[in-house]
Design an enzyme around this catalytic site. Structure first.
Site, PDB file in Angstrom:
ATOM      1  N   ASP A 154       0.890  -1.159   0.000  1.00 53.55           N
ATOM      2  CA  ASP A 154       0.000   0.000   0.000  1.00 53.55           C
ATOM      3  C   ASP A 154       0.929   1.210   0.000  1.00 53.55           C
ATOM      4  O   ASP A 154       1.471   1.580   1.043  1.00 53.55           O
ATOM      5  CB  ASP A 154      -0.898  -0.017   1.236  1.00 53.55           C
ATOM      6  CG  ASP A 154      -1.883   1.139   1.259  1.00 53.55           C
ATOM      7  OD1 ASP A 154      -2.232   1.660   0.179  1.00 53.55           O
ATOM      8  OD2 ASP A 154      -2.316   1.523   2.368  1.00 53.55           O
ATOM      9  N   GLU A 202      -0.776  -1.528  -4.920  1.00 54.77           N
ATOM     10  CA  GLU A 202      -2.067  -0.872  -5.087  1.00 54.77           C
ATOM     11  C   GLU A 202      -1.921   0.341  -6.002  1.00 54.77           C
ATOM     12  O   GLU A 202      -0.996   1.127  -5.880  1.00 54.77           O
ATOM     13  CB  GLU A 202      -2.622  -0.465  -3.723  1.00 54.77           C
ATOM     14  CG  GLU A 202      -4.101  -0.228  -3.745  1.00 54.77           C
ATOM     15  CD  GLU A 202      -4.679  -0.099  -2.352  1.00 54.77           C
ATOM     16  OE1 GLU A 202      -4.730   1.041  -1.849  1.00 54.77           O
ATOM     17  OE2 GLU A 202      -5.075  -1.138  -1.787  1.00 54.77           O
ATOM     18  N   ASP A 230      -2.634   0.830   6.810  1.00 51.44           N
ATOM     19  CA  ASP A 230      -1.775   0.634   5.641  1.00 51.44           C
ATOM     20  C   ASP A 230      -1.299  -0.820   5.555  1.00 51.44           C
ATOM     21  O   ASP A 230      -1.220  -1.392   4.468  1.00 51.44           O
ATOM     22  CB  ASP A 230      -0.569   1.579   5.685  1.00 51.44           C
ATOM     23  CG  ASP A 230      -0.990   3.035   5.732  1.00 51.44           C
ATOM     24  OD1 ASP A 230      -1.578   3.509   4.752  1.00 51.44           O
ATOM     25  OD2 ASP A 230      -0.749   3.687   6.766  1.00 51.44           O
TER      26      ASP A 230
END
Length: 170
Positions: free
Chosen positions: A7, A67, A140
């Protein structure tokens, strides 16, 4: 098979490492890499690179999920996330690792069955799928674990002969 989920962020980068063996998911590692705002952008990106190289060396993932930036109203934030994504993609490329680039909604869909799931729903499903308690874990890290899980599901569903170097989950 082992997946490293990322992330991306320059201030805080979440990571999650998950294995899939005999249709069973297992948490290997998760956390965040935090950089200091007092450092230059170049120093912060170098720290992220070093941390990601260490994670790859430690866990030897078979693939990486980074991501994708979905929609960002703050241009400065979007640039920082884009820079962190670039570092993650570069580390994966240097190790010749296949990369999946899902949007946040695609990650939520893969883990929760609903692309509009909220952070709590994602965290709950990640805990259930991994049979762990993530109390106090950073969002996260949870998001990165969700990306890794979705990456493993996607890889398991792909025929063995299909292996493009990078792809979105579309």
């Amino acid at each position: 098979m082992i997946a490293l989920g990322i992330d991306p962020g320059t201030a805080t980068l979440g990571f999650g490492v998950v294995s899939l063996e005999s249709n069973r998911l297992r948490l290997l590692d998760a956390g965040v890499v935090r950089t200091r705002t007092s450092e230059t952008d170049a120093q912060r990106l170098a720290e992220l690179e070093t941390a990601l190289y260490s994670l790859v060396a430690q866990h030897h993932p078979d693939r990486v999920a980074v991501e994708r930036l979905f929609c960002q109203r703050n241009v400065q934030t979007a640039m920082a996330v884009g820079q962190a994504r670039a570092v993650a993609l570069l580390v994966a490329a240097h190790h010749a690792l296949p990369v999946d680039e899902p949007t946040p909604n695609e990650v939520k869909q893969a883990v929760c069955g609903n692309g509009a799931a909220d952070k709590q729903q994602v965290a709950t499903m990640v805990q259930r799928l991994l049979s762990v308690t993530l109390t106090g874990a950073a969002d996260d890290a949870t998001d990165a674990l969700a990306a890794a899980i979705g990456c493993l599901y996607r890889a398991a569903a792909q025929p063995a002969s299909v292996e493009p170097a990078a792809r979105a989950w579309r």
